[in-house]
Design a protein around this motif. Structure first.
Motif, PDB file in Angstrom:
ATOM      1  N   GLY A 278       5.897   5.472   1.250  1.00  0.00           N
ATOM      2  CA  GLY A 278       5.169   6.644   0.804  1.00  0.00           C
ATOM      3  C   GLY A 278       5.806   7.298  -0.409  1.00  0.00           C
ATOM      4  N   ILE A 279       7.134   7.296  -0.456  1.00  0.00           N
ATOM      5  CA  ILE A 279       7.826   7.863  -1.614  1.00  0.00           C
ATOM      6  C   ILE A 279       7.517   7.040  -2.856  1.00  0.00           C
ATOM      7  CG2 ILE A 279      10.086   8.339  -2.629  1.00  0.00           C
ATOM      8  CD1 ILE A 279      11.117   8.930   0.167  1.00  0.00           C
ATOM      9  N   ALA A 280       7.509   5.714  -2.699  1.00  0.00           N
ATOM     10  CA  ALA A 280       7.170   4.854  -3.837  1.00  0.00           C
ATOM     11  C   ALA A 280       5.750   5.126  -4.329  1.00  0.00           C
ATOM     12  CB  ALA A 280       7.327   3.383  -3.447  1.00  0.00           C
ATOM     13  N   LEU A 281       4.821   5.315  -3.395  1.00  0.00           N
ATOM     14  CA  LEU A 281       3.446   5.630  -3.787  1.00  0.00           C
ATOM     15  C   LEU A 281       3.359   7.008  -4.439  1.00  0.00           C
ATOM     16  CD1 LEU A 281       1.478   4.286  -0.683  1.00  0.00           C
ATOM     17  CD2 LEU A 281       1.689   3.226  -2.936  1.00  0.00           C
ATOM     18  N   ALA A 282       4.174   7.941  -3.971  1.00  0.00           N
ATOM     19  CA  ALA A 282       4.208   9.269  -4.587  1.00  0.00           C
ATOM     20  C   ALA A 282       4.688   9.176  -6.027  1.00  0.00           C
ATOM     21  CB  ALA A 282       5.130  10.188  -3.787  1.00  0.00           C
ATOM     22  N   GLN A 283       5.677   8.328  -6.281  1.00  0.00           N
ATOM     23  CA  GLN A 283       6.141   8.128  -7.647  1.00  0.00           C
ATOM     24  C   GLN A 283       5.049   7.499  -8.510  1.00  0.00           C
ATOM     25  OE1 GLN A 283      10.246   6.485  -6.114  1.00  0.00           O
ATOM     26  NE2 GLN A 283      10.357   6.719  -8.327  1.00  0.00           N
ATOM     27  N   ALA A 284       4.300   6.580  -7.914  1.00  0.00           N
ATOM     28  CA  ALA A 284       3.209   5.954  -8.658  1.00  0.00           C
ATOM     29  C   ALA A 284       2.183   6.996  -9.103  1.00  0.00           C
ATOM     30  CB  ALA A 284       2.540   4.880  -7.798  1.00  0.00           C
ATOM     31  N   CYS A 285       1.921   7.959  -8.229  1.00  0.00           N
ATOM     32  CA  CYS A 285       0.996   9.045  -8.592  1.00  0.00           C
ATOM     33  C   CYS A 285       1.628   9.987  -9.610  1.00  0.00           C
ATOM     34  CB  CYS A 285       0.603   9.836  -7.340  1.00  0.00           C
ATOM     35  SG  CYS A 285      -0.314   8.905  -6.091  1.00  0.00           S
ATOM     36  N   GLY A 286       2.882  10.339  -9.381  1.00  0.00           N
ATOM     37  CA  GLY A 286       3.558  11.301 -10.232  1.00  0.00           C
ATOM     38  C   GLY A 286       3.710  10.846 -11.669  1.00  0.00           C
ATOM     39  N   ARG A 287       3.857   9.530 -11.894  1.00  0.00           N
ATOM     40  CA  ARG A 287       4.033   9.024 -13.253  1.00  0.00           C
ATOM     41  C   ARG A 287       2.824   9.304 -14.143  1.00  0.00           C
ATOM     42  NH1 ARG A 287       8.570   9.495 -15.323  1.00  0.00           N
ATOM     43  NH2 ARG A 287      10.218   8.159 -14.513  1.00  0.00           N
ATOM     44  N   TRP A 288       1.669   9.486 -13.548  1.00  0.00           N
ATOM     45  CA  TRP A 288       0.493   9.801 -14.351  1.00  0.00           C
ATOM     46  C   TRP A 288       0.584  11.196 -14.956  1.00  0.00           C
ATOM     47  CZ3 TRP A 288      -3.512   6.703 -15.884  1.00  0.00           C
ATOM     48  CH2 TRP A 288      -3.494   5.402 -15.351  1.00  0.00           C
ATOM     49  N   GLY A 289       1.484  12.014 -14.427  1.00  0.00           N
ATOM     50  CA  GLY A 289       1.719  13.313 -15.046  1.00  0.00           C
ATOM     51  C   GLY A 289       2.272  13.170 -16.451  1.00  0.00           C
ATOM     52  N   ASN A 290       3.057  12.092 -16.684  1.00  0.00           N
ATOM     53  CA  ASN A 290       3.568  11.832 -18.030  1.00  0.00           C
ATOM     54  C   ASN A 290       2.444  11.467 -18.988  1.00  0.00           C
ATOM     55  OD1 ASN A 290       6.143  10.189 -16.232  1.00  0.00           O
ATOM     56  ND2 ASN A 290       6.360  12.187 -17.201  1.00  0.00           N
ATOM     57  N   TRP A 291       1.402  10.849 -18.462  1.00  0.00           N
ATOM     58  CA  TRP A 291       0.238  10.523 -19.285  1.00  0.00           C
ATOM     59  C   TRP A 291      -0.444  11.807 -19.767  1.00  0.00           C
ATOM     60  CZ3 TRP A 291      -5.199  10.658 -17.609  1.00  0.00           C
ATOM     61  CH2 TRP A 291      -6.080  10.118 -18.569  1.00  0.00           C
ATOM     62  N   PHE A 292      -0.589  12.776 -18.871  1.00  0.00           N
ATOM     63  CA  PHE A 292      -1.191  14.047 -19.254  1.00  0.00           C
ATOM     64  C   PHE A 292      -0.363  14.753 -20.323  1.00  0.00           C
ATOM     65  CE2 PHE A 292      -3.486  13.616 -15.229  1.00  0.00           C
ATOM     66  CZ  PHE A 292      -4.753  14.093 -15.577  1.00  0.00           C
ATOM     67  N   ASN A 293       0.969  14.632 -20.235  1.00  0.00           N
ATOM     68  CA  ASN A 293       1.843  15.324 -21.182  1.00  0.00           C
ATOM     69  C   ASN A 293       2.169  14.495 -22.429  1.00  0.00           C
ATOM     70  OD1 ASN A 293       1.922  17.486 -19.457  1.00  0.00           O
ATOM     71  ND2 ASN A 293       4.029  17.177 -18.783  1.00  0.00           N
ATOM     72  N   GLN A 294       1.649  13.274 -22.496  1.00  0.00           N
ATOM     73  CA  GLN A 294       1.935  12.371 -23.616  1.00  0.00           C
ATOM     74  C   GLN A 294       3.451  12.263 -23.843  1.00  0.00           C
ATOM     75  OE1 GLN A 294      -0.567  12.238 -27.111  1.00  0.00           O
ATOM     76  NE2 GLN A 294      -1.954  13.793 -26.267  1.00  0.00           N
ATOM     77  N   GLU A 295       4.153  11.784 -22.812  1.00  0.00           N
ATOM     78  CA  GLU A 295       5.609  11.689 -22.887  1.00  0.00           C
ATOM     79  C   GLU A 295       6.082  10.407 -22.207  1.00  0.00           C
ATOM     80  OE1 GLU A 295       7.072  15.101 -20.825  1.00  0.00           O
ATOM     81  OE2 GLU A 295       6.194  14.518 -18.906  1.00  0.00           O
TER      82      GLU A 295
END
Length: 330
Positions: A132-149
């Protein structure tokens, strides 16, 4: 001319009336829900009680957020404490900046507190949460897409990420390292699930496998990134961290398998006690039913007694003797 690429959002914030919904925070929140939901299913399958994972997450998540932010601010202090920078920005977590190493380390402290309060072993809880933590990271990385970073080197591949002009970034198409890491984390989750079913991992080894597998991917993905970072001997700091943590995780798996082989039979004693209590209540009900049967059978015992007496006076009461014999046979 680029024929295909992944576009970046024009903004990382969506205004829902007076409430700003930030893409980075939204991805983190979704990740937390996924981790708790999936971890709860695995915990119940291991013999735990529903809701325990969420109760402990109340401790682990805040600690993890603080730890992740601290790691980022400490390792990238120049972004907040150098000349011309505003140190208040160090508290603006919605702008991005969570180090997974700090999040896991301090999050484990919060989880330990929660587990201790519930009287359950931290390694077993961590094993249930690992995919579940790995899947949470998979979701969280898309936050970098929103911030263009946190994108990679320039590329003209069809899946290149298009970055617009902005502070500390140059317009162009780059490797979407956020996407690479997101997909890698999904693969890590599947690996842990498979290995846990195949080898019945216990005593924290499923969690250690998640850590090792994630570090292996983070190492090569980190090499592709072009954002500013500290270097040691010409190698990015996070590459060193991934390598060291990878070795420690593998060492834990090997040593733990020798010292504590097998898997925990009981992960939550309270759950077992609850089952015992339910069984005891069921036994009381059965006992009451048996009592009713014995009580109902009491006349038969009286009939037996009467039968014995009737046998001694058979001549005087032949009909009664016949009744007694019928009761005895019954």
């Amino acid at each position: 001319m680029d024929l295909a690429y992944i576009p970046s959002p024009s903004t990382g914030v969506i205004d829902l009336g007076p409430i700003p919904l930030r893409g980075y925070a939204f991805c983190i929140i979704i990740g937390v829900f996924v981790a708790v939901w999936f971890g709860n299913k695995r915990w119940i399958a291991r013999g735990g009680r529903a809701g325990t994972v969420a109760d402990i997450a109340v401790w682990a998540v805040p600690f993890g957020l603080v730890g992740g932010r601290l790691y980022h601010v400490i390792t990238d202090y120049q972004l907040y404490f150098s000349d011309g920078e505003n140190w208040v920005d160090a508290f603006k977590i919605w702008q991005g900046g969570l180090g997974i190493w700090g999040a896991i380390a301090l999050g484990a402290v919060g989880a330990w507190i929660g587990c201790r309060r519930r009287g359950i072993p931290l390694p077993a809880w961590a094993d249930a949460l690992a995919p579940g933590i790995a899947l949470a990271q998979a979701c969280g990385r898309w936050g970098n897409w929103f911030n263009q970073e946190l994108y990679g080197k320039p590329t003209d591949l069809p899946w290149a990420l298009k970055i617009s002009e902005g502070p500390n970034r140059v317009a162009g198409t780059y490797h979407p390292t956020f996407l690479y890491e997101s997909l890698w984390c999904i693969g890590v989750a599947l690996l842990v699930i498979w290995a846990d079913r195949r080898f019945r991992l216990g005593h924290g080894r499923a969690f250690a496998l998640y850590v090792a597998a994630y570090c292996a991917g983070r190492g090569w993905i980190e090499y592709m990134r072009v954002d500013e970072a500290h270097h040691i001997l010409g190698v990015r700091l996070n590459v060193w961290t991934a390598g060291i943590v990878f070795v420690l995780a593998v060492a834990y798996i090997v040593i733990s398998a020798k010292v504590r082989p097998g898997r925990e039979e009981i992960v939550e004693p309270n759950a077992v006690d609850a089952e015992v209590d339910e069984g005891a209540e069921g036994g009381d009900v059965a006992g009451d039913a048996d009592g009713a049967t014995v009580s109902d059978a009491a006349p038969e015992a009286d009939a037996d007694g009467d039968a014995g007496h009737a046998e001694d006076s058979a001549a005087m009461a032949p009909e009664k003797n016949g009744t007694a014999e019928a009761a005895k046979n019954g």
